[in-house]
Design a protein around this motif. Structure first.
Motif, PDB file in Angstrom:
ATOM      1  N   ASP A  94     -40.739  42.539  52.557  1.00  0.00           N
ATOM      2  CA  ASP A  94     -41.019  43.865  53.104  1.00  0.00           C
ATOM      3  C   ASP A  94     -41.901  44.683  52.176  1.00  0.00           C
ATOM      4  N   THR A 104     -44.237  40.835  58.780  1.00  0.00           N
ATOM      5  CA  THR A 104     -43.522  41.224  59.996  1.00  0.00           C
ATOM      6  C   THR A 104     -44.388  42.178  60.805  1.00  0.00           C
ATOM      7  N   TYR A 138     -42.716  47.731  54.473  1.00  0.00           N
ATOM      8  CA  TYR A 138     -42.393  47.606  55.891  1.00  0.00           C
ATOM      9  C   TYR A 138     -41.288  48.591  56.258  1.00  0.00           C
ATOM     10  N   GLU A 140     -38.448  49.193  58.219  1.00  0.00           N
ATOM     11  CA  GLU A 140     -37.529  48.371  59.018  1.00  0.00           C
ATOM     12  C   GLU A 140     -36.943  49.170  60.173  1.00  0.00           C
TER      13      GLU A 140
END
Length: 249
Positions: A94, A104, A138, A140
């Motif tokens: 991440d 992602t 990232y 989440e």
């Protein structure tokens, strides 16, 4: 231009555990064991990536700049920093540097300016900002999870054997409770605080709770079978509950 004192401090910290490894990159595992894992509940991996990114951008030679780099060539030290950054990104996908691929699909935020966000598909390249490489995080999408899922995610992520080994003997549970509470409240929706606080108290009193059994298995930390570990974790859980409970005085 000479290297600044903050840069020297960052270089000293990152190379300390690897100073006796030849080549230095062979000491990356020790850096994780002694620096990154113990501080992970309180310090984001993005901090280390940002330090490495900045250091590698310097034109100064790192040879003999700080005691831990004595006896190592500049190219070797830079290779160590690159390998360390690659390993951080591998373990914590991440967090990525500009030029790397998004692991992602979704929203990514600039580490030093979280309001600067972009939407990328998986395997799209993370961009520079104003011509400079940065660290991307990232975002989440866990804000819609139930309190039980959020608590489970927190414990499975930050209370593993790699991170928490030795903590029940040496660390203040209140420090961990404070850090966990700050992370959790970011994702709570209206009404989640009371539900979470009640569940945390229940967990702290019941080592046979099915959720704790899952956490015990997935973290490898023997939170249930080791009474000392469970006593410490119970204090952490109660501390989190006190901090997230609504109308806390």
């Amino acid at each position: 231009m000479s290297i600044s004192n903050p840069d020297k401090a960052a270089l000293l910290s990152l190379t300390y555990a690897a100073q006796f490894s030849h080549p230095m990159k062979n000491g990356v595992k020790r850096v994780f064991d002694t620096l990154i894992f113990p501080k992970l509940p309180f310090q984001s991996p993005a901090i280390y990536l940002d330090q490495i990114l900045h250091l590698l951008d310097l034109n100064n030679s790192f040879e003999e700049i700080v005691p831990t780099t004595v006896g190592h060539k500049d190219a070797e030290i830079r290779e160590f920093l690159e390998v360390l950054a690659d390993e951080i990104e591998s373990r914590y996908p991440d967090y990525r540097r500009s030029g790397r691929m998004a692991g992602t699909s979704g929203k990514w935020s600039q580490h030093t300016s979280l309001s600067n966000t972009i939407i990328l598909e998986k395997d799209e390249r993370l961009p520079d900002v104003d011509g400079n490489a940065v660290i991307w995080v990232y975002v989440e999408p866990i804000s819609t999870r139930l309190p039980e899922e959020l608590i489970k995610n927190e414990l499975q992520k930050f209370y593993t054997r790699e991170i928490a080994a030795g903590a029940p003997k040496r660390k203040d549970p209140e420090e961990y409770a404070e850090a966990s509470a700050k992370r959790l409240v970011k994702y709570f929706q209206e009404g989640d605080e009371l539900v979470a606080a009640n569940l945390l108290i229940e967990l702290s009193r019941n080592s046979e709770h099915i959720l704790l059994k899952e956490i015990d298995t997935s973290t490898g930390m023997q939170w249930i079978s080791n009474s000392e570990n469970f006593d410490w974790l119970s204090k952490v859980l109660r501390g989190i509950a006190e901090r997230v409970r609504p109308n806390r005085v």
